[in-house]
Design a protein around this motif. Structure first.
Motif, mmCIF file in Angstrom:
data_model
loop_
_atom_site.group_PDB
_atom_site.id
_atom_site.type_symbol
_atom_site.label_atom_id
_atom_site.label_comp_id
_atom_site.label_asym_id
_atom_site.label_seq_id
_atom_site.Cartn_x
_atom_site.Cartn_y
_atom_site.Cartn_z
ATOM 1 N N HIS A 56 -19.801 -23.217 -28.158
ATOM 2 C CA HIS A 56 -19.896 -24.175 -29.435
ATOM 3 C C HIS A 56 -19.573 -25.447 -29.212
ATOM 4 O O HIS A 56 -18.336 -25.901 -28.584
ATOM 5 C CB HIS A 56 -18.610 -23.590 -30.546
ATOM 6 C CG HIS A 56 -18.811 -24.220 -31.841
ATOM 7 N ND1 HIS A 56 -20.021 -23.954 -32.535
ATOM 8 C CD2 HIS A 56 -18.296 -25.007 -32.550
ATOM 9 C CE1 HIS A 56 -19.938 -24.631 -33.785
ATOM 10 N NE2 HIS A 56 -18.665 -25.474 -33.629
ATOM 11 N N HIS A 58 -20.622 -29.715 -30.458
ATOM 12 C CA HIS A 58 -21.293 -30.819 -31.181
ATOM 13 C C HIS A 58 -21.095 -32.185 -30.116
ATOM 14 O O HIS A 58 -20.148 -32.643 -30.119
ATOM 15 C CB HIS A 58 -20.555 -30.981 -32.499
ATOM 16 C CG HIS A 58 -20.309 -30.023 -33.293
ATOM 17 N ND1 HIS A 58 -21.331 -29.335 -34.196
ATOM 18 C CD2 HIS A 58 -19.106 -29.337 -33.599
ATOM 19 C CE1 HIS A 58 -20.713 -28.199 -34.785
ATOM 20 N NE2 HIS A 58 -19.618 -28.359 -34.601
ATOM 21 N N HIS A 235 -20.585 -21.534 -38.866
ATOM 22 C CA HIS A 235 -19.190 -21.938 -39.085
ATOM 23 C C HIS A 235 -18.715 -20.952 -40.249
ATOM 24 O O HIS A 235 -19.340 -20.923 -41.187
ATOM 25 C CB HIS A 235 -18.819 -23.172 -39.571
ATOM 26 C CG HIS A 235 -19.025 -24.489 -38.372
ATOM 27 N ND1 HIS A 235 -19.940 -25.600 -38.770
ATOM 28 C CD2 HIS A 235 -18.844 -24.434 -37.174
ATOM 29 C CE1 HIS A 235 -19.748 -26.322 -37.583
ATOM 30 N NE2 HIS A 235 -19.151 -25.571 -36.816
ATOM 31 N N HIS A 272 -15.211 -19.871 -35.418
ATOM 32 C CA HIS A 272 -13.605 -20.265 -35.898
ATOM 33 C C HIS A 272 -13.301 -19.062 -36.597
ATOM 34 O O HIS A 272 -12.317 -18.434 -36.319
ATOM 35 C CB HIS A 272 -13.269 -21.359 -36.914
ATOM 36 C CG HIS A 272 -14.022 -22.593 -36.306
ATOM 37 N ND1 HIS A 272 -13.626 -23.066 -34.997
ATOM 38 C CD2 HIS A 272 -15.025 -23.567 -36.839
ATOM 39 C CE1 HIS A 272 -14.210 -24.099 -34.882
ATOM 40 N NE2 HIS A 272 -14.898 -24.651 -36.144
ATOM 41 N N ASP A 323 -16.312 -27.557 -29.062
ATOM 42 C CA ASP A 323 -16.580 -28.035 -30.204
ATOM 43 C C ASP A 323 -16.526 -29.506 -30.374
ATOM 44 O O ASP A 323 -17.594 -30.078 -30.232
ATOM 45 C CB ASP A 323 -15.376 -27.298 -31.163
ATOM 46 C CG ASP A 323 -15.612 -27.384 -32.726
ATOM 47 O OD1 ASP A 323 -16.687 -28.153 -33.071
ATOM 48 O OD2 ASP A 323 -14.856 -26.978 -33.721
#
Ligand SMILES: [Zn+2]
Length: 458
Positions: A56, A58, A235, A272, A323
């Motif tokens: 994960h 970004h 998510h 998550h 993340d």
């Protein structure tokens, strides 16, 4: 054809010594033999682990890592939602060139820390004014280019983002993210899949931002009638407010709704899933869906602790992701995840199962094999003929490791090794990091410095 001679290589059943591995031009392992013959082979002296899987990411958020730690003294509610505002400001500002430069820096740092694969949960799709680029996957293709430069494998997960919250239209600050309906999203997905063809280390996943970001009926529709043979990321249940809103609008909690309305299977990766009831925890495990845990980010944002022990007891599988990139060391993720559980359970055996009592070995196996599934790779051996050679190599001269038996080595690595002991990374049969340094460290760093100067957010 390239040959590597591994002095020490970790397999699921423990450490092997003196393994000669041949790979073809794509990095696929064509043979693996135990031998003392290292002639004409690249000798890998450290302890080789399977390459870490970062399930994960970004990427653009790397440019703001560490910046959200100055809190107004009088401000008593500095939480996820205030962090999100800072993130929106950055997302509105980055150009394609800047995006590529940030991602290149980040991915090369991931490689330096032992990650060989990243799933990029990518939602900054459009121009700054909200209009699509001529190439719908312009920004996604920059992520792929970044991964190629950094020499790491990427699973591009273009994200369907439609709304501003449960029952709410998107707000203007989300304009670069939005696909208004399923067809618009599927066009973006198709363009992204096309962009993956530019790099042999790229493949595609399907992604939904969240239950609050996409109309629930559209989530069910895409899960049912969208592509079935690629990983599905979403998510879910990260924030308590999201659960309250879900209860208000759907009469169900997010995971409860997913379990009741989506035919989930082992291609689903719930990111998550922090706040679960026991029935939800069990339900995810029972349908074989996976959870992606991002311990340093979840800790940094104050999300909460995932019920890991219960989930494992129900047979649940998990991977790790970085993340927001507040931390990008895989061993740190594994430790923070474990220690959070120890602190609330007052027990030390987080990472054990009836079959595996070695915490380090359990953690590496779980994070590796479930992480690979998040990339669409269902291989189940650490290193095997017919699979791609991806490895993270730890320094055999590190003082503790040099004096530890093979039996206790994996846990000593997982619980004590720091980033300086991650000395080499091999991706698709090529050495990308050597002696702790990325091959292209100097040009990547200077391009990144220019980019950050132009963003002037730090
Ligand atoms: Zn995320």
């Amino acid at each position: 054809m390239t040959d590597f001679f591994f002095k020490h290589l970790l397999q699921k059943d423990g450490w092997k010594s003196n393994i000669r591995v041949s790979v073809d031009s794509e990095g696929i392992i064509t043979s693996m033999v135990e031998t003392t013959n290292s002639d004409n082979a690249e000798i890998i002296s450290g302890f080789a682990l399977p390459g870490f899987q970062n399930a994960h990411s970004h990427a653009f958020q790397y440019a703001m890592a560490g910046l959200a730690e100055v809190h107004a003294v009088s401000h008593t509610s500095d939480d996820f939602w205030s962090w999100r505002e800072a993130m929106y400001s950055l997302a509105l500002q980055v150009s394609p060139d800047q995006m590529e430069s940030i991602a290149t820096m980040l991915y090369s740092e991931m490689a330096r820390q032992g990650y060989t694969n990243v799933a990029e949960f990518h939602y900054v799709h459009h121009q700054k004014n909200g209009q699509p680029y001529d190439n719908l996957a312009e920004m996604g293709s920059r992520m792929i280019a970044a991964a190629q430069t950094a020499g790491i494998n990427i699973t591009l997960v273009p994200i369907f983002y439609q709304k501003g919250g449960f029952g709410q239209e998107p707000n203007d600050r989300q304009r670069r993210f939005i696909s208004k309906d399923i067809d618009t999203y599927l066009n973006l997905l198709a363009a992204s899949e096309e962009a993956c063809k530019n790099y042999t280390g790229a493949n595609i996943g399907i992604g939904i931002h969240s239950m609050r970001g996409v109309e629930p009926s559209c989530i069910a529709e895409i899960a049912k009638n969208g592509p079935q043979n690629i990983p599905f990321h979403i998510h879910v249940s990260e924030q308590l407010k999201e659960i309250e809103d879900s209860l208000k609008h759907l009469g169900k909690r997010p995971v409860e709704w997913m379990l009741d309305n989506v035919n989930m299977s082992n291609r689903f990766h719930l990111v998550h899933a922090t706040h679960l009831t026991d029935a939800e925890t069990k339900g995810i495990a029972q349908v074989g869906a996976n959870v992606v845990l991002c311990p340093t980010t979840e800790g940094n944002l104050g999300d909460g602790l995932f019920p890991l022990k219960n989930f494992q007891n129900y047979g649940g599988n998990w991977s790790i992701g970085t993340d927001s990139h507040i931390g990008i060391n895989p061993l740190e993720e594994l430790r923070v995840l474990d220690y959070g559980q120890r602190l609330i359970s007052h027990q030390r055996n987080t990472y054990t199962s009836p079959k595996q009592g070695d915490s380090g070995q359990f953690a590496i196996e779980m994070a590796t094999l479930t992480g690979r599934k998040a990339m669409g790779d269902i291989s189940t051996e650490f290193f095997a003929v017919g699979t791609t050679l991806n490895a993270a190599v730890i320094d055999e001269k590190a003082p503790l490791l040099a004096t530890t038996s093979a039996e206790k080595r994996t846990s000593t690595i997982v619980y004590t090794a720091d980033a300086t002991q991650q000395i080499a990374t091999i991706v698709k049969g090529k050495i990308v990091v050597k002696e702790g340094k990325h091959n292209l460290q100097t040009p990547i760093r200077s391009a990144f410095a220019e980019t950050l100067k132009s963003l002037s957010n730090r």
